[in-house]
Design a protein around this motif. Structure first.
Motif: not given
Length: 396
Positions: A319-323, A355-358
């Protein structure tokens, strides 16, 4: 006397019906050869891509293939598509195969293709923290191994560059010198004097500086050998920060490099070192994944992963977001930076942020660090919007 006349009489050598047939046969053989070569190249590339998908991060010998520049996943099938007309009878299936490999290669190479990899949009709400993540290039040693002609730069220039960033949180790696092996630096007091308003957390080769209140640190116990701090030390330093009424866990990452370019590839030492490095990489990535999986806080994970395939072929965590940085069009690359002694062009992205979460990022940029390091720095602003449950955990 009867005279026999050749059917090619009066024609130049090789002309006439016989010569035309020989030329036609030679042309036909050449066309078949071109067709087979294009077909073999297309299927060979497809098999290579399949192997890359399956073996990257899973087999230590593939480590010698993994460092290929990611843009080749786009350039090779695009170039082969130009040769499709030579495939003649099988041109259509060859073209479809190459288009499929191109479609797979574009996102793997790192070109923005999905919402998770688009440049950061402005963060709204919550508390913002300016974060600066950077592989320092052996602290202020001028990126050079001291064994190979490197020397110690002026610490003033090094610290002046850091101060220019005016970050709330610094995630710094390679806090060491190198002379025949890692040399630990006993300069905690110097760092603290340079950053008097920051909490200084040094763990092995990783340094996290924060003027945001620190809720907790999570050091790893290492062995008693003199160099265990480097070879067995933590490569993903976690610091929990109090941001906007909740806890933001920030990970300062430096995954070991896969190979040592200073070693002779014709010696067994070159390959035994690579095998050990693969085991170290797997151990450190597994430790990072386990910590992330057991951490319910919002997360920011940044640093030098020494791989161009993070978040695509090598998974960092669920659930990690890559930037992707917002100041780069096309393929982001961070290594090797200019004027640092490397003869290679800047073709690789080894430095990543997740990032993960808000947690939202804004003004995420790659920064030059002239001569100070062989890596570009990552500069970003993280905005955290706490949810009620997160505030309750932070208060407790």
């Amino acid at each position: 006397m009867t005279t026999t006349t050749s059917s090619n009489a009066g024609h130049p050598e090789g002309a006439g019906p016989g010569g035309n047939r020989r030329r036609w046969l030679r042309g036909a053989r050449f066309r078949r050869l071109r067709q087979r070569l294009v077909l073999a190249a297309a299927f060979g590339w497809a098999l290579f891509l399949l192997a890359h998908l399956v073996l990257t991060g899973r087999w230590w010998l593939w480590m010698f293939i993994e460092p290929m520049p990611p843009f080749l996943l786009v350039a090779v099938p695009a170039a082969l598509l130009l040769l499709v007309p030579f495939a003649r009878a099988v041109a259509k299936p060859v073209a479809l195969l190459l288009v499929a490999t191109l479609a797979i290669g574009v996102p793997l190479a790192g070109f923005p293709a999905t919402a998770a990899t688009q440049p950061a949009q402005a963060a709204t709400g919550g508390q913002s923290v300016k974060v600066f993540a950077w592989n320092t290039g052996y602290w202020h040693s001028g990126t050079g191994y001291l064994d190979y002609g490197g020397d110690i730069d002026s610490p003033q220039a090094f610290y002046a560059y850091l101060h220019q960033q005016n970050a709330d949180v610094y995630l710094l790696s390679e806090h060491l010198f190198w002379r025949g092996g890692p040399i630990a630096l006993d300069d905690h007091n110097e760092i603290q004097s340079q950053f008097p308003d920051y909490e200084v957390n040094v763990e092995g080769e990783l340094v996290t500086l924060s003027r945001v209140p620190v809720a907790a640190t999570h050091p790893r116990a290492v062995g008693e050998n003199s160099d265990d701090w480097y070879w067995r030390g933590n490569k993903a330093q976690r610091t929990d920060l109090r941001v906007g009424g909740c806890i933001l866990s920030v990970y300062n990452v430096h995954i070991p490099q896969p190979i040592d370019p200073r070693l002779n590839p014709l010696t067994a030492k070159y390959y035994s070192f690579a095998h050990r490095q693969y085991n170290r990489q797997q151990r450190e990535l597994e430790a990072l994944r386990d910590d992330i999986d057991g951490n319910a806080n919002p997360l920011l994970v940044a640093g030098d992963f020494n791989s161009p395939w993070m978040g695509s072929l090598v998974q960092v965590g669920d659930d990690l977001r890559r930037w992707n940085p917002g100041n780069v069009r096309g393929l982001p690359v961070t290594f090797p930076a200019a004027d640092t002694g490397w003869s290679l062009p800047k073709l690789w992205r080894l430095d990543w942020t997740f990032t993960r979460g808000p947690v939202q990022l804004s003004d995420y940029r790659l920064r030059q660090s002239p001569r100070l390091s062989d890596h570009l720095a990552q500069d970003m602003t993280a905005s955290v919007r706490c949810q009620p449950a997160a505030r309750e955990r932070a208060a407790s």
